[in-house]
Scaffold this motif. Structure first.
Motif, mmCIF file in Angstrom:
data_model
loop_
_atom_site.group_PDB
_atom_site.id
_atom_site.type_symbol
_atom_site.label_atom_id
_atom_site.label_comp_id
_atom_site.label_asym_id
_atom_site.label_seq_id
_atom_site.Cartn_x
_atom_site.Cartn_y
_atom_site.Cartn_z
ATOM 1 N N PRO A 10 0.797 -1.235 0.000
ATOM 2 C CA PRO A 10 0.000 0.000 0.000
ATOM 3 C C PRO A 10 0.829 1.285 0.000
ATOM 4 O O PRO A 10 0.276 2.370 -0.144
ATOM 5 N N ASN A 11 2.154 1.172 0.168
ATOM 6 C CA ASN A 11 2.971 2.386 0.291
ATOM 7 C C ASN A 11 3.784 2.721 -0.953
ATOM 8 O O ASN A 11 4.792 3.409 -0.855
ATOM 9 N N ASP A 12 3.365 2.223 -2.080
ATOM 10 C CA ASP A 12 4.108 2.501 -3.310
ATOM 11 C C ASP A 12 3.388 3.609 -4.101
ATOM 12 O O ASP A 12 2.283 3.388 -4.599
ATOM 13 N N PRO A 13 4.020 4.801 -4.217
ATOM 14 C CA PRO A 13 3.333 5.904 -4.908
ATOM 15 C C PRO A 13 3.025 5.606 -6.368
ATOM 16 O O PRO A 13 1.976 6.024 -6.887
ATOM 17 N N THR A 14 3.915 4.877 -7.043
ATOM 18 C CA THR A 14 3.688 4.599 -8.469
ATOM 19 C C THR A 14 2.432 3.763 -8.682
ATOM 20 O O THR A 14 1.664 4.004 -9.618
ATOM 21 N N ILE A 15 2.224 2.774 -7.825
ATOM 22 C CA ILE A 15 1.033 1.920 -7.979
ATOM 23 C C ILE A 15 -0.239 2.761 -7.808
ATOM 24 O O ILE A 15 -1.183 2.631 -8.589
ATOM 25 N N HIS A 16 -0.242 3.646 -6.815
ATOM 26 C CA HIS A 16 -1.430 4.500 -6.620
ATOM 27 C C HIS A 16 -1.589 5.480 -7.781
ATOM 28 O O HIS A 16 -2.717 5.784 -8.194
ATOM 29 N N ALA A 17 -0.467 5.967 -8.318
ATOM 30 C CA ALA A 17 -0.534 6.873 -9.475
ATOM 31 C C ALA A 17 -1.157 6.141 -10.668
ATOM 32 O O ALA A 17 -2.023 6.694 -11.367
ATOM 33 N N ASN A 18 -0.730 4.895 -10.890
ATOM 34 C CA ASN A 18 -1.286 4.120 -12.009
ATOM 35 C C ASN A 18 -2.764 3.816 -11.793
ATOM 36 O O ASN A 18 -3.558 3.839 -12.734
ATOM 37 N N LEU A 19 -3.120 3.526 -10.528
ATOM 38 C CA LEU A 19 -4.542 3.286 -10.214
ATOM 39 C C LEU A 19 -5.359 4.548 -10.508
ATOM 40 O O LEU A 19 -6.435 4.477 -11.106
ATOM 41 N N GLY A 20 -4.820 5.704 -10.091
ATOM 42 C CA GLY A 20 -5.508 6.980 -10.326
ATOM 43 C C GLY A 20 -5.712 7.222 -11.814
ATOM 44 O O GLY A 20 -6.796 7.620 -12.254
ATOM 45 N N GLU A 21 -4.651 6.962 -12.586
ATOM 46 C CA GLU A 21 -4.746 7.192 -14.045
ATOM 47 C C GLU A 21 -5.782 6.256 -14.679
ATOM 48 O O GLU A 21 -6.572 6.673 -15.533
ATOM 49 N N THR A 22 -5.775 5.001 -14.236
ATOM 50 C CA THR A 22 -6.746 4.033 -14.781
ATOM 51 C C THR A 22 -8.169 4.504 -14.492
ATOM 52 O O THR A 22 -9.027 4.514 -15.389
ATOM 53 N N LEU A 23 -8.404 4.892 -13.241
ATOM 54 C CA LEU A 23 -9.753 5.323 -12.848
ATOM 55 C C LEU A 23 -10.152 6.617 -13.555
ATOM 56 O O LEU A 23 -11.314 6.800 -13.928
#
Lengths: 224, 167
Positions: B99-112
């Motif tokens: 849960p602490n990886d900024p890139t994964i959250h950035a990619n999730l944000g872009e997908t959504l």
């Protein structure tokens, strides 16, 4: 909204222009397809974009920045470097190279195991069998690429493959259970899923060996 | 590698099938080797050799389904190919595991965002930015560039809409 797409090109250039253009195109497609409250004609899509983003992104749009510009990588990154304990300036194949011929031996043993597993599910795993066939072809290529030529038979006699030997034994006993009809449908499905996973492992190791081989060939060509 | 090969627990395959042990119990690849495999997959993806990268990422998931690299790699690749439902599924799993990886959250944000799910996208982007306070992470910086770009586009569209209303 469709009018917004050419607009992006006139407002933003470079990688960020391409990425934002693609994002806006994606949003337009989804809003037009009835996402986020429906389209309601081009005016509706336009309104939905402005209303939706304006409301949800209010905090993000107005945020303070430490840097004026942020480089936009043309492709999404996989993960943050802080979470991968591998120095990226190093060649990953160098790190994996210390596994030496072990990889070649593992690939051959996996090929045997996949054959056993797919043969055990009473023809119910046509897909897995097909995958094993493809994997078998890759194994030939991988073995040719490495030149290690460690036959599975001789590999199983080596202590370093003891764990996979024990896996072979366990597969045999599970196969017996499946054949005798004592296994539940759930167990059989789990077994098939693990067969697929072994095939994926096999494909990964074959790919790694092929990369190593390609790199070695390139290095030799460069020396010549 | 040899150390793990020597210590395979009894009935390991049954435990692997039950999801109690990873397949890696048979291989004993250490963390450095797994990281190097992930780095190889990431490099192949960066070079556009997506099918080879996919084999590495899926192999990593098969080797240890609790390791986030394979999911993160498959998610980034699916996003780059605009397979948004697939990307969302892989990235959600990656975020659950790390849960602490900024890139994964950035990619999730872009997908959504591409799916026009604005509230969820904004929440993921906020997580990505918060996890990279120094603004150094390339994945989070891609998200920042997208947000800045969207801000410019939205501002211009708003201006045009007002102008059209006045005309």
């Amino acid at each position: 909204m469709p009018a917004a797409i050419p607009l992006v090109g006139s407002l933003l250039s470079g990688p960020v222009g391409g990425v934002v253009n693609s994002v806006v195109g994606g949003i337009a497609g989804n809003l037009g397809a009835g996402g986020a409250g429906g389209a309601g004609g081009p005016g509706g899509i336009f309104g939905n974009l402005l209303g939706g983003i304006g409301k949800s992104f209010g905090k993000l749009f107005g945020r303070k920045k430490k840097k004026r510009h942020h480089q936009c990588q043309p492709k999404p990154q996989c993960c943050s470097q802080q979470h991968i304990q591998f120095p990226t300036q190093q060649n990953p194949l160098g790190q994996l190279g210390n596994l030496g011929d072990v990889l070649g031996g593992l690939v051959k043993m996996l090929q045997d195991l996949i054959g056993k597993l797919t043969g055990s599910t009473a023809g119910g795993a046509a897909g897995a069998a097909g995958a094993a066939g493809a994997a078998g072809a890759a194994a030939g290529a991988a073995a040719g690429a490495t030149g290690s030529g460690t036959p599975a038979g001789s590999a199983s006699g080596k202590g370093e493959y003891a764990a996979l030997n024990s896996l072979q034994g366990e597969v045999d006993s599970l196969k017996e259970k499946l054949k005798s009809g004592k296994a539940t449908r759930g167990e059989e499905l789990d077994f098939q899923e693990k067969s697929s996973q072994l095939t994926r492992l096999f494909e990964m190791l074959s790919t790694m060996i092929r990369q190593q081989s390609d790199m070695t060939k390139t290095a030799i060509q460069n020396i010549r | 590698m040899a150390q793990a090969l020597a210590t395979v627990p009894e009935n390991a395959l049954e435990k692997v099938i039950a999801g109690e042990l990873p397949f890696n119990v048979y291989f004993g690849f250490n963390r450095g080797q797994l990281d190097a495999m992930a780095a190889l997959g990431f490099n192949l993806y960066e070079q556009g050799r997506n099918r080879d990268a996919e084999r590495i990422f899926k192999g990593l998931i098969a080797l240890d389904s609790k390791l986030f690299y394979g999911y993160a790699g498959m998610g980034a690749m699916a996003l780059s190919e605009e397979k948004l439902d697939e990307a969302l599924s892989y990235l959600r799993k990656a975020a659950e595991l790390e849960p602490n990886d900024p890139t994964i959250h950035a990619n999730l944000g872009e997908t959504l965002l591409r799916q026009a799910k604005f509230d969820e996208a904004a929440a993921e982007f906020e997580k990505a930015l918060a996890l990279d306070a120094d603004e150094d992470d390339p994945g989070a910086n891609r998200a920042r560039a997208i947000i800045d770009g969207m801000e410019i586009v939205v501002s211009e569209l708003t201006r045009l809409q007002k102008a059209a209303g006045q005309a």
